[in-house]
Design a protein around this motif. Structure first.
Motif, PDB file in Angstrom:
ATOM      1  N   PRO A  55     -14.525 -22.211   1.487  1.00 44.71           N
ATOM      2  CA  PRO A  55     -14.534 -21.974   2.930  1.00 44.71           C
ATOM      3  C   PRO A  55     -15.969 -21.975   3.457  1.00 44.71           C
ATOM      4  CG  PRO A  55     -14.059 -19.945   1.751  1.00 44.71           C
ATOM      5  CD  PRO A  55     -14.099 -21.048   0.733  1.00 44.71           C
ATOM      6  N   PRO A  56     -16.147 -22.330   4.719  1.00 46.55           N
ATOM      7  CA  PRO A  56     -17.494 -22.337   5.293  1.00 46.55           C
ATOM      8  C   PRO A  56     -18.141 -20.954   5.217  1.00 46.55           C
ATOM      9  CG  PRO A  56     -15.918 -23.391   6.767  1.00 46.55           C
ATOM     10  CD  PRO A  56     -15.137 -22.761   5.670  1.00 46.55           C
ATOM     11  N   LYS A  57     -19.455 -20.952   5.115  1.00 48.03           N
ATOM     12  CA  LYS A  57     -20.194 -19.696   5.012  1.00 48.03           C
ATOM     13  C   LYS A  57     -21.010 -19.398   6.264  1.00 48.03           C
ATOM     14  CE  LYS A  57     -20.660 -19.687  -0.062  1.00 48.03           C
ATOM     15  NZ  LYS A  57     -19.374 -20.100  -0.368  1.00 48.03           N
ATOM     16  N   MET A  62     -17.985 -23.307  10.064  1.00 43.77           N
ATOM     17  CA  MET A  62     -16.597 -23.043  10.430  1.00 43.77           C
ATOM     18  C   MET A  62     -16.187 -23.883  11.634  1.00 43.77           C
ATOM     19  SD  MET A  62     -13.722 -21.548   9.886  1.00 43.77           S
ATOM     20  CE  MET A  62     -13.974 -20.159   8.791  1.00 43.77           C
ATOM     21  N   ILE A  63     -17.062 -23.960  12.626  1.00 47.06           N
ATOM     22  CA  ILE A  63     -16.755 -24.754  13.821  1.00 47.06           C
ATOM     23  C   ILE A  63     -16.628 -26.228  13.453  1.00 47.06           C
ATOM     24  CG2 ILE A  63     -17.643 -25.524  16.066  1.00 47.06           C
ATOM     25  CD1 ILE A  63     -18.835 -22.670  16.367  1.00 47.06           C
ATOM     26  N   LEU A 110      -9.866 -21.814  18.532  1.00 44.61           N
ATOM     27  CA  LEU A 110      -9.955 -22.421  17.197  1.00 44.61           C
ATOM     28  C   LEU A 110      -9.295 -21.564  16.123  1.00 44.61           C
ATOM     29  CD1 LEU A 110     -13.612 -23.804  17.240  1.00 44.61           C
ATOM     30  CD2 LEU A 110     -11.483 -24.946  17.924  1.00 44.61           C
ATOM     31  N   ASN A 111      -8.812 -20.388  16.536  1.00 46.95           N
ATOM     32  CA  ASN A 111      -8.114 -19.494  15.618  1.00 46.95           C
ATOM     33  C   ASN A 111      -8.995 -19.098  14.426  1.00 46.95           C
ATOM     34  OD1 ASN A 111      -5.896 -17.946  14.950  1.00 46.95           O
ATOM     35  ND2 ASN A 111      -5.009 -19.539  13.662  1.00 46.95           N
ATOM     36  N   PHE A 116     -14.657 -12.873  10.444  1.00 47.71           N
ATOM     37  CA  PHE A 116     -15.609 -13.935  10.125  1.00 47.71           C
ATOM     38  C   PHE A 116     -16.641 -14.061  11.242  1.00 47.71           C
ATOM     39  CE2 PHE A 116     -17.281 -18.197  10.183  1.00 47.71           C
ATOM     40  CZ  PHE A 116     -17.551 -18.451   8.847  1.00 47.71           C
ATOM     41  N   LEU A 117     -16.164 -14.048  12.488  1.00 45.35           N
ATOM     42  CA  LEU A 117     -17.064 -14.172  13.627  1.00 45.35           C
ATOM     43  C   LEU A 117     -18.061 -13.019  13.677  1.00 45.35           C
ATOM     44  CD1 LEU A 117     -14.578 -15.386  16.356  1.00 45.35           C
ATOM     45  CD2 LEU A 117     -16.334 -16.734  15.207  1.00 45.35           C
ATOM     46  N   LEU A 118     -17.596 -11.807  13.445  1.00 47.72           N
ATOM     47  CA  LEU A 118     -18.481 -10.644  13.488  1.00 47.72           C
ATOM     48  C   LEU A 118     -19.532 -10.693  12.374  1.00 47.72           C
ATOM     49  CD1 LEU A 118     -15.913  -7.822  14.283  1.00 47.72           C
ATOM     50  CD2 LEU A 118     -17.711  -8.689  15.796  1.00 47.72           C
TER      51      LEU A 118
END
Length: 121
Positions: A55-57, A62-63, A110-111, A116-118
């Protein structure tokens, strides 16, 4: 359904799939078509166990992954996130920090998981 546990079994399954595929869809029997489906599922399950995508880091990673999954170009993503193309470009290139409204849009549109965002904003 049988399971593939090693590469030699995978190669044998792929060889059988190729043999059936070269016959053409009009020349395979119902039994062969059923076998082809089962072989394909076996191969897919094995591939998923071997080829794990990390998964993206980063937020940008992620975007980018979401853009790929949704088949969006950058200007289409900007519209979806309700930001200008220039602002999205600045954020994606690390020249501007994402603001709360941007992060909310990424979460909603984008769900992307809020945790992850925080952690990555």
């Amino acid at each position: 359904m049988k399971h593939i546990s090693k590469d030699s079994e995978y190669q044998a399954v792929m060889s059988k799939i190729e043999t059936l595929m070269t016959k053409g869809s009009k020349n395979v029997s119902k039994e062969e078509l059923d076998e082809l489906r089962e072989l394909a599922l076996m191969a897919q399950t094995y591939e998923k166990s071997i080829y794990v995508v990390e998964p993206p880091k980063t937020l940008v990673g992620m975007i980018e992954m979401k853009m790929y999954e949704l088949r969006l170009k950058q200007h289409e993503l900007a519209k979806k996130l309700h930001v200008s193309n220039a602002k999205l470009s600045l954020i994606m290139n690390g020249k501007q920090k994402p603001d709360v409204e941007f992060l909310k849009a990424v979460y909603k549109e984008l769900n992307v998981d809020a945790d992850f965002l925080l952690q990555h904003a």
